[in-house]
Design a protein around this motif. Sequence first.
Motif, PDB file in Angstrom:
ATOM      1  N   ASN A   1      -1.335  -7.312   4.308  1.00  0.00           N
ATOM      2  CA  ASN A   1      -2.653  -7.121   4.901  1.00  0.00           C
ATOM      3  C   ASN A   1      -3.105  -8.334   5.687  1.00  0.00           C
ATOM      4  O   ASN A   1      -3.772  -8.190   6.713  1.00  0.00           O
ATOM      5  CB  ASN A   1      -3.666  -6.737   3.821  1.00  0.00           C
ATOM      6  N   ALA A   2      -2.735  -9.535   5.244  1.00  0.00           N
ATOM      7  CA  ALA A   2      -3.044 -10.734   6.022  1.00  0.00           C
ATOM      8  C   ALA A   2      -2.323 -10.674   7.368  1.00  0.00           C
ATOM      9  O   ALA A   2      -2.913 -10.959   8.418  1.00  0.00           O
ATOM     10  CB  ALA A   2      -2.653 -11.994   5.249  1.00  0.00           C
TER      11      ALA A   2
ATOM     12  N   TYR B   1      -5.729   1.314   8.017  1.00  0.00           N
ATOM     13  CA  TYR B   1      -4.342   1.690   7.771  1.00  0.00           C
ATOM     14  C   TYR B   1      -3.985   1.540   6.292  1.00  0.00           C
ATOM     15  O   TYR B   1      -3.404   2.446   5.690  1.00  0.00           O
ATOM     16  CB  TYR B   1      -3.376   0.853   8.617  1.00  0.00           C
ATOM     17  N   ALA B   2      -4.315   0.395   5.697  1.00  0.00           N
ATOM     18  CA  ALA B   2      -3.944   0.149   4.303  1.00  0.00           C
ATOM     19  C   ALA B   2      -4.634   1.133   3.361  1.00  0.00           C
ATOM     20  O   ALA B   2      -4.033   1.598   2.385  1.00  0.00           O
ATOM     21  CB  ALA B   2      -4.276  -1.290   3.914  1.00  0.00           C
ATOM     22  N   THR B   3      -5.874   1.489   3.650  1.00  0.00           N
ATOM     23  CA  THR B   3      -6.582   2.455   2.817  1.00  0.00           C
ATOM     24  C   THR B   3      -5.940   3.830   2.935  1.00  0.00           C
ATOM     25  O   THR B   3      -5.760   4.529   1.933  1.00  0.00           O
ATOM     26  CB  THR B   3      -8.079   2.493   3.190  1.00  0.00           C
ATOM     27  N   ALA B   4      -5.552   4.215   4.142  1.00  0.00           N
ATOM     28  CA  ALA B   4      -4.843   5.484   4.329  1.00  0.00           C
ATOM     29  C   ALA B   4      -3.513   5.462   3.584  1.00  0.00           C
ATOM     30  O   ALA B   4      -3.108   6.458   2.968  1.00  0.00           O
ATOM     31  CB  ALA B   4      -4.617   5.758   5.813  1.00  0.00           C
ATOM     32  N   HIS B   5      -2.832   4.326   3.610  1.00  0.00           N
ATOM     33  CA  HIS B   5      -1.550   4.193   2.931  1.00  0.00           C
ATOM     34  C   HIS B   5      -1.700   4.394   1.420  1.00  0.00           C
ATOM     35  O   HIS B   5      -0.879   5.050   0.791  1.00  0.00           O
ATOM     36  CB  HIS B   5      -0.936   2.826   3.226  1.00  0.00           C
TER      37      HIS B   5
ATOM     38  N   ASN C   1      -5.059  -5.698  -1.170  1.00  0.00           N
ATOM     39  CA  ASN C   1      -5.118  -5.508   0.282  1.00  0.00           C
ATOM     40  C   ASN C   1      -6.362  -6.181   0.863  1.00  0.00           C
ATOM     41  O   ASN C   1      -6.294  -6.878   1.886  1.00  0.00           O
ATOM     42  CB  ASN C   1      -5.142  -4.017   0.637  1.00  0.00           C
ATOM     43  N   GLU C   2      -7.498  -5.961   0.211  1.00  0.00           N
ATOM     44  CA  GLU C   2      -8.749  -6.562   0.679  1.00  0.00           C
ATOM     45  C   GLU C   2      -8.658  -8.082   0.633  1.00  0.00           C
ATOM     46  O   GLU C   2      -9.122  -8.772   1.548  1.00  0.00           O
ATOM     47  CB  GLU C   2      -9.933  -6.059  -0.162  1.00  0.00           C
TER      48      GLU C   2
ATOM     49  N   ARG D   1      -9.205 -10.685   3.769  1.00  0.00           N
ATOM     50  CA  ARG D   1     -10.189 -11.764   3.651  1.00  0.00           C
ATOM     51  C   ARG D   1      -9.535 -13.122   3.921  1.00  0.00           C
ATOM     52  O   ARG D   1     -10.094 -13.959   4.650  1.00  0.00           O
ATOM     53  CB  ARG D   1     -10.837 -11.728   2.271  1.00  0.00           C
ATOM     54  N   ILE D   2      -8.350 -13.353   3.356  1.00  0.00           N
ATOM     55  CA  ILE D   2      -7.636 -14.614   3.588  1.00  0.00           C
ATOM     56  C   ILE D   2      -7.383 -14.809   5.081  1.00  0.00           C
ATOM     57  O   ILE D   2      -7.614 -15.887   5.631  1.00  0.00           O
ATOM     58  CB  ILE D   2      -6.329 -14.662   2.774  1.00  0.00           C
ATOM     59  N   ALA D   3      -6.907 -13.771   5.749  1.00  0.00           N
ATOM     60  CA  ALA D   3      -6.623 -13.878   7.190  1.00  0.00           C
ATOM     61  C   ALA D   3      -7.903 -14.126   7.986  1.00  0.00           C
ATOM     62  O   ALA D   3      -7.901 -14.914   8.940  1.00  0.00           O
ATOM     63  CB  ALA D   3      -5.917 -12.622   7.688  1.00  0.00           C
TER      64      ALA D   3
END
Length: 188
Positions: A69-70, A84-88, A106-107, A111-113
């Motif tokens: 996700n980052a 995308y990640a939520t759909a995945h 994922n969240e 957030r880190i990025a």
Amino acid sequence: MGPLFAEDVRKLQQSVTAREADMLDGLGLSGLQDFRGVKDRAFNTADARFRPGDWNDNHNDAFRHTYWNALMTKEYGAEWAAEYATAHEARPGNRPEREAMDLYNNEAGRRIAQQHPGASEEELADLVEKAVRDGDLVVIDRGGRLTFTDHIDSAETGDPKLKAPEKAQEHQSDRNTGGSVAGEHSGE
């Protein structure tokens, strides 16, 4: 399009939900290849930093989802990565424990990025590894409960009541019902 890339596209089509497929269609062929590279870097870096093997429920899994996700946030933006990640994670058959773990991690990756917009991929990997070691991410313990990554060793993760890792399963995508469960490394 070469035969190896065509095979990658075919496998990807079999392991995504309908919403993921729609989003990936918008990337075009070269974008799909780039996207596959992001996914592969997440898997390879997780395996280099944490015990490889079973890609579900453990510290490797937590790192991989967070780093993936980052990377997606860095490449496509936080909004696209979140959608995308939520759909995945909305795949039919995805156990609630795994979905909760993955959504949380994922969240954290997005957030880190966002907090480090100029970070290189290596710097993001270091930040994600620190998050795993500091207990900022979650894994699933043998009782099927979410627990912070600094409260449990990777060897103590994985709920024995959960079905085997998705990597071993093969399911076909069904665009009418919202997708599929698996495919190679589907636990990302």
